[in-house]
Design a protein around this motif. Structure first.
Motif, PDB file in Angstrom:
ATOM      1  N   PHE A   1      -1.472   3.130  11.939  1.00 61.16           N
ATOM      2  CA  PHE A   1      -1.268   1.718  11.661  1.00 61.16           C
ATOM      3  C   PHE A   1      -2.568   1.071  11.198  1.00 61.16           C
ATOM      4  N   LEU A   2      -2.489   0.328  10.096  1.00 61.06           N
ATOM      5  CA  LEU A   2      -3.666  -0.322   9.537  1.00 61.06           C
ATOM      6  C   LEU A   2      -3.585  -1.845   9.689  1.00 61.06           C
ATOM      7  N   ALA A   3      -2.482  -2.448   9.241  1.00 55.22           N
ATOM      8  CA  ALA A   3      -2.370  -3.903   9.284  1.00 55.22           C
ATOM      9  C   ALA A   3      -0.905  -4.303   9.177  1.00 55.22           C
ATOM     10  N   MET A   4      -0.606  -5.543   9.590  1.00 54.91           N
ATOM     11  CA  MET A   4       0.755  -6.060   9.479  1.00 54.91           C
ATOM     12  C   MET A   4       0.713  -7.564   9.249  1.00 54.91           C
TER      13      MET A   4
ATOM     14  N   VAL B   1       4.104   2.415   3.796  1.00 59.73           N
ATOM     15  CA  VAL B   1       4.471   1.019   4.009  1.00 59.73           C
ATOM     16  C   VAL B   1       5.807   0.959   4.730  1.00 59.73           C
ATOM     17  N   THR B   2       5.841   0.239   5.847  1.00 52.81           N
ATOM     18  CA  THR B   2       7.098  -0.074   6.521  1.00 52.81           C
ATOM     19  C   THR B   2       7.321  -1.570   6.378  1.00 52.81           C
ATOM     20  N   ALA B   3       8.468  -1.959   5.846  1.00 51.86           N
ATOM     21  CA  ALA B   3       8.690  -3.374   5.551  1.00 51.86           C
ATOM     22  C   ALA B   3      10.172  -3.688   5.565  1.00 51.86           C
ATOM     23  N   GLY B   4      10.479  -4.950   5.828  1.00 49.32           N
ATOM     24  CA  GLY B   4      11.858  -5.393   5.813  1.00 49.32           C
ATOM     25  C   GLY B   4      12.041  -6.656   6.616  1.00 49.32           C
ATOM     26  N   VAL B   5      13.247  -6.853   7.090  1.00 53.39           N
ATOM     27  CA  VAL B   5      13.611  -8.049   7.850  1.00 53.39           C
ATOM     28  C   VAL B   5      14.259  -7.602   9.141  1.00 53.39           C
ATOM     29  N   THR B   6      13.871  -8.221  10.251  1.00 56.10           N
ATOM     30  CA  THR B   6      14.418  -7.857  11.543  1.00 56.10           C
ATOM     31  C   THR B   6      14.731  -9.107  12.344  1.00 56.10           C
ATOM     32  N   GLY B   7      15.470  -8.944  13.427  1.00 53.86           N
ATOM     33  CA  GLY B   7      15.863 -10.067  14.259  1.00 53.86           C
ATOM     34  C   GLY B   7      17.364 -10.118  14.427  1.00 53.86           C
ATOM     35  N   SER B   8      17.843 -10.916  15.358  1.00 56.52           N
ATOM     36  CA  SER B   8      19.265 -10.939  15.697  1.00 56.52           C
ATOM     37  C   SER B   8      20.141 -11.408  14.543  1.00 56.52           C
ATOM     38  N   ASP B   9      19.602 -12.238  13.637  1.00 51.14           N
ATOM     39  CA  ASP B   9      20.399 -12.766  12.525  1.00 51.14           C
ATOM     40  C   ASP B   9      20.180 -12.005  11.226  1.00 51.14           C
TER      41      ASP B   9
ATOM     42  N   THR C   1       1.212  -1.604   6.927  1.00 50.27           N
ATOM     43  CA  THR C   1       0.652  -0.466   6.205  1.00 50.27           C
ATOM     44  C   THR C   1       0.094   0.558   7.191  1.00 50.27           C
ATOM     45  N   TYR C   2       0.190   1.818   6.789  1.00 53.14           N
ATOM     46  CA  TYR C   2      -0.340   2.949   7.551  1.00 53.14           C
ATOM     47  C   TYR C   2      -1.175   3.793   6.605  1.00 53.14           C
TER      48      TYR C   2
END
Length: 362
Positions: free
Chosen positions: A265-268, A291-299, A353-354
């Motif tokens: 893990f480098l930064a978020m 790169v890990t990216a997207g949208v998360t959460g209950s909605d 980013t990793y």
């Protein structure tokens, strides 16, 4: 060759390395397959009435099929996959679970094997017994039905749950065994984000039941060719993603693995998904990264728009309320971010980013 040598070699060859094929279609197809697989799991879980078990999963690219050396056939240069990223085969080691050409590794990135089993042909159920040292775990189960078409195999599920407790993870069966011998290292993380699986207690034995069932009736099934596998990995260090209220909505591993190499893990950057512009990060120069990216959460899963990862050599597939983990070969410094189309997304958007771990291998 150690990882420092690998970094130097990849830096030297960065301008000359290119994927052996156009990856865009592959990325889209793999993301679509991951979403379909997740939908099948979610539907099965709902059918089994498992409100007590929350399951999260992180999608990732499959291992490339084509691998080529960065140097000449006689040189010690590292292998490079058709995605331009370094590749190596991890040899068997004590603690691996190996059987019938399949393997669960004792450690993948920072996740350690707690218990794993590869069943005999025709064995329709088994139990996994272990003594947890943490409640943060990842569960996995696979089901192969050689001799059946994928359509026929899809009529069966492999289910996983704690014995004596309601709540199951269900995974659809496949008519073909995997092309790679290494089985997925878990994938479903029970419990609320960041809290662990409350059904477990450190130091108290736990037992999981893995079973083949009919997808329609949910009753135990028997298929002569069936081969089931099951696994529990205890998770390594995590980085939490929090929403605007400070609530943990997801956790990311501090170390991930791609084609046999660790990436740290480098930064978020995270922010409400409807914020414009969406989160973005500077990317490292002259070294492979993920790169890990997207949208998360209950909605997040309910919004009808689509989200793309931007700033990589290949355009990502579209995702709605999910994550993607994408590779990027060594290049000049740049920027990676998220872009939405359609309705404003809900939830928390993030980009992490990793970077290739160049510390000496222990």
């Amino acid at each position: 060759m150690n990882l420092s040598d690998l970094r130097d070699e990849l830096t030297t060859r960065a301008d000359g390395l290119a994927p052996a094929r156009d990856l865009r279609a592959g990325v889209v197809a793999r993301v679509r397959a991951t979403k379909q697989r997740r939908a099948a799991v979610a539907g099965s879980v709902a059918t089994l009435m498992v409100a007590a078990l929350a399951v999260g999963a992180v999608s990732s690219l499959d291992r490339p099929v084509v691998r080529t050396p960065a140097g000449t056939p006689s040189s010690p240069a590292p292998m490079v996959g058709d995605d331009g990223m370094p590749y190596r085969v991890i040899p068997d080691s004590p603690g691996d679970v190996v059987k019938d050409g399949l393997r669960y590794r004792r450690q993948v990135a920072d996740d350690r094997l707690a218990v794993g089993f590869i069943g005999d042909r025709g064995q329709g159920q088994f139990s996994l017994l272990w003594e947890p040292t943490t409640t943060h775990v990842s569960l996995g189960a696979e089901c192969y039905l050689p001799g059946l078409t994928n359509a026929e195999a899809a009529k069966y599920l492999v289910t996983v749950g704690l014995e004596g407790k309601k709540g199951f993870l269900a995974n659809q069966c496949s008519g073909r065994r995997p092309a790679e011998r290494d089985l997925p290292a878990g994938g479903a993380v029970p419990g609320e984000p960041g809290r662990g699986w409350t059904e477990l207690a450190v130091g108290r034995s736990a037992r999981l039941r893995v079973q083949l069932v009919d997808a329609e009736t949910q009753r135990p099934a028997s298929v002569d060719s069936a081969q089931l596998t099951g696994v529990v990995y205890e998770l390594g260090a995590q980085t939490r993603i929090v929403d605007a209220s400070g609530t943990t909505v997801a956790s990311l591993p501090k170390v991930i693995e791609h084609q046999g190499y660790p990436y740290r893990f480098l930064a978020m950057e995270a922010a409400p998904a409807d914020r414009n512009p969406m989160p973005s990060l500077e990317t490292p120069a002259r070294v492979p990264f993920m790169v890990t990216a997207g949208v998360t959460g209950s909605d997040a899963s309910s919004h009808p728009g689509t989200v793309y990862v931007t700033g990589l050599d290949q355009k990502s597939g579209a995702t709605s309320g999910g994550w993607q983990t994408l590779p990027q070969p060594a290049r000049a410094a740049g920027r990676v971010g998220l872009q939405s189309e359609g309705a404003a997304p809900l939830g928390t958007a993030f980009v992490a980013t990793y970077v290739l771990d160049t510390s000496p291998t222990p």
